[in-house]
Design a protein around this motif. Structure first.
Motif, short mmCIF file in Angstrom:
data_model
loop_
_atom_site.label_atom_id
_atom_site.label_comp_id
_atom_site.label_asym_id
_atom_site.label_seq_id
_atom_site.Cartn_x
_atom_site.Cartn_y
_atom_site.Cartn_z
N HIS A 34 31.23 -5.33 -36.61
CA HIS A 34 31.56 -5.43 -37.73
C HIS A 34 30.62 -4.84 -38.91
N PHE A 35 29.37 -4.95 -38.81
CA PHE A 35 28.65 -4.75 -39.96
C PHE A 35 28.13 -3.34 -39.54
N GLY A 36 28.26 -2.86 -38.35
CA GLY A 36 27.82 -1.50 -37.78
C GLY A 36 26.16 -1.41 -37.96
N ARG A 37 25.50 -2.70 -37.68
CA ARG A 37 24.17 -2.54 -37.61
C ARG A 37 23.60 -3.23 -36.57
N SER A 38 22.24 -3.10 -36.29
CA SER A 38 21.67 -4.01 -35.08
C SER A 38 21.23 -5.27 -35.32
N LEU A 39 21.08 -6.03 -34.42
CA LEU A 39 20.82 -7.58 -34.51
C LEU A 39 19.18 -7.61 -35.38
N PRO A 40 18.32 -6.72 -35.13
CA PRO A 40 17.19 -6.71 -36.12
C PRO A 40 17.36 -6.31 -37.48
N GLU A 41 18.38 -5.43 -37.62
CA GLU A 41 18.65 -5.29 -39.15
C GLU A 41 19.47 -6.37 -39.72
N SER A 66 29.00 -18.16 -27.60
CA SER A 66 29.53 -16.70 -27.07
C SER A 66 28.69 -16.29 -25.68
N LEU A 67 27.54 -16.75 -25.50
CA LEU A 67 26.80 -16.40 -24.37
C LEU A 67 27.01 -17.48 -23.11
N GLU A 68 27.67 -18.48 -23.34
CA GLU A 68 28.42 -19.30 -22.26
C GLU A 68 27.16 -20.05 -21.60
N GLY A 69 26.14 -20.10 -22.29
CA GLY A 69 25.06 -21.12 -21.66
C GLY A 69 25.45 -22.61 -21.55
N LEU A 70 24.60 -23.20 -21.07
CA LEU A 70 24.62 -24.63 -21.08
C LEU A 70 24.69 -25.44 -22.50
N SER A 71 23.46 -25.09 -23.00
CA SER A 71 23.06 -25.68 -24.35
C SER A 71 21.84 -24.89 -24.85
N GLY A 72 21.33 -25.31 -26.00
CA GLY A 72 20.21 -24.89 -26.63
C GLY A 72 20.36 -23.69 -27.59
N ALA A 73 19.19 -23.71 -28.42
CA ALA A 73 19.36 -22.51 -29.46
C ALA A 73 17.78 -22.28 -29.87
N VAL A 74 17.53 -21.25 -30.45
CA VAL A 74 16.57 -20.58 -30.95
C VAL A 74 16.54 -20.36 -32.43
N LEU A 75 15.21 -20.91 -32.86
CA LEU A 75 14.96 -20.54 -34.46
C LEU A 75 13.78 -19.38 -34.48
N ALA A 76 14.46 -18.51 -35.04
CA ALA A 76 13.35 -17.14 -35.16
C ALA A 76 12.97 -17.05 -36.51
N SER A 77 11.37 -16.79 -37.00
CA SER A 77 11.08 -16.38 -38.29
C SER A 77 9.62 -15.97 -38.08
N SER A 78 9.12 -16.16 -39.13
CA SER A 78 7.52 -15.75 -38.93
C SER A 78 6.54 -16.69 -38.14
N ALA A 79 5.49 -16.39 -37.82
CA ALA A 79 4.76 -17.09 -36.92
C ALA A 79 4.40 -18.50 -37.34
N GLU A 81 12.18 -10.59 -29.89
CA GLU A 81 12.46 -9.25 -29.99
C GLU A 81 13.55 -8.71 -30.29
N LEU A 82 14.80 -9.42 -29.54
CA LEU A 82 15.95 -8.95 -29.85
C LEU A 82 16.39 -9.17 -31.20
N LEU A 83 15.77 -10.02 -32.06
CA LEU A 83 16.25 -10.27 -33.51
C LEU A 83 15.24 -9.66 -34.30
N GLY A 84 14.30 -8.88 -33.78
CA GLY A 84 13.24 -8.33 -34.54
C GLY A 84 12.35 -9.35 -35.66
N MET A 85 12.11 -10.22 -34.86
CA MET A 85 11.21 -11.48 -35.54
C MET A 85 10.17 -11.77 -34.89
N PRO A 86 8.89 -12.16 -35.81
CA PRO A 86 7.70 -12.22 -35.30
C PRO A 86 7.62 -13.37 -34.09
#
Length: 383
Positions: free
Chosen positions: A190-197, A212-225, A62-67
């Motif tokens: 820098h871009f003057g645009r939102s994360l979904p844009e 940048s978010l200072e978590g422990l580890s981990g990542a997310v891949l976002a795309s089509s369903a 949702e934050l990235l505007g991806m399905p």
């Protein structure tokens, strides 16, 4: 002094400092566990990707505007899965990316040796490729991968018009676009645009939680369903289907809650910090001071000095020990090219917001004094 003793000395010096400009001192295990306990709610832990893991996936989508989105234990795994999935769909195993991109520099050739992909480089200049370079590249490729920002070139970003043009050039060649967005979170000012844009320009995007978010580890891949469905199958094959992942997920959620809203303030403060650092070091007599990029594109930038890395590191530790003020924290200088020409990465985070430009200039003068103690002179190694 051996490396282990040096690490102990450096950590003690920074921990003993009342003020640290660059980066955050990593908390100890007890403090991390206390933070996780405070963030934990009642209920069962996740099992093989359900529960809180799925909640995080949906939140980031949702934050990235991806399905849809999939959680991975590492960004290296997430991007390998994304790029091999696109290779299968496009029928082309060639990935166009920058030679300084993370898979080329920091992953031991994993794209080639593990995923069977081949990489090509539309440009070798230390920046994002241009639309012309992508459009006119001499051989076909199935995927264009763009790292935003390009960390090893100095956390640099194209302009919004340049970015949209290079994406369009890839589309003209029937290539898909994947964003290495390990540090995408801080690109919006820098871009003057939102994360979904920003994410919406691409077919897939990866984001990290422990930078940048200072978590422990981990990542997310976002795309089509459908791409995420395939990615989850490959995640299992790659060994990324962990039984329980709630500690990393809780830390990621905390980072989204606390650090993500603060990132624009860090980016805004990076410009004044960079300017004061350059002016303070130059006024103290250090030759050849360079900030890159001169106006930082995010909250991170490079500082270049024509002195040996060993002397600069010693000066950094001495400053913390003598003044209880640390400019560079636990960051180290390195000599990426010419001997005696050194670089360190500066990160403007929460602790740096307390520093005025005068504070930075004064600390820069102290650092120059400590460098003189180490070298006997502020004359550069090349001067």
């Amino acid at each position: 002094m051996d490396k282990a003793a040096d690490r102990v000395r450096r950590r003690a010096a920074v921990e003993g400092s009342g003020r640290v400009l660059s980066g955050a001192l990593r908390p100890g295990m007890r403090q991390k566990l206390e933070r996780l306990a405070a963030a934990a709610a009642e209920g069962e832990a996740d099992h093989y990707g359900d529960g809180v893991v799925r909640e995080l996936e949906l939140r980031v989508a949702e934050l990235l505007g991806m399905p849809d989105a999939a959680f991975f234990p590492t960004g290296t795994m997430a991007q390998q899965v994304a790029l091999r999935s696109w290779a299968g769909r496009t029928g082309n195993p060639v990935v166009a990316l920058h030679p300084l991109a993370h898979p080329e520099v920091h992953e031991r050739g994993a794209l080639q040796s593990v995923s069977g992909l081949r990489t090509v480089h539309p440009t070798r200049s230390p920046r994002t490729p241009t639309a012309e370079e992508v459009r006119d590249f001499e051989e076909p490729f199935g995927t264009l991968m763009l790292e935003l920002p390009l960390r090893d070139a100095g956390f640099v970003l194209p302009t919004w018009d340049e970015l949209t043009a290079v994406v369009e050039a890839a589309r003209e060649r029937d290539a898909v676009v994947h964003l290495d967005g390990a540090r995408l979170w801080e690109c919006t000012p820098h871009f003057g645009r939102s994360l979904p844009e920003i994410a919406g320009l691409a077919d897939s995007v990866y984001v990290s939680f422990y930078k940048s978010l200072e978590g422990l580890s981990g990542a997310v891949l976002a795309s089509s369903a459908d791409l995420i469905g395939e990615a989850k199958a490959w995640r299992h094959r790659y060994g990324g289907m962990l039984f329980e992942q709630f500690p990393a997920v809780l830390a990621a959620q905390a980072g989204l809650d606390t650090e993500l809203p603060r990132l624009p303030s860090y980016v805004a403060h990076a410009g004044p910090v960079a300017r004061a650092l350059r002016e303070g070091l130059a006024a103290a007599g250090l030759a050849g001071v360079r900030i890159h990029p001169e106006q930082p594109h995010t909250h991170q930038f490079q500082l270049w000095l024509p002195y040996p890395a060993e002397a600069l590191d010693e000066a950094s530790v001495r400053q913390a020990e003598q003044t209880k003020v640390s400019l560079f924290g636990r960051g180290r200088f390195q000599e990426p090219g010419l001997p005696g020409l050194s670089m360190t990465e500066v990160t403007v985070g929460a602790s740096a917001l307390e520093w005025t430009e005068d504070d930075v200039r004064a600390a820069a003068a102290d650092f120059a004094r400590c460098l003189t103690e180490c070298t006997g002179s502020t004359e550069s190694a090349t001067g």
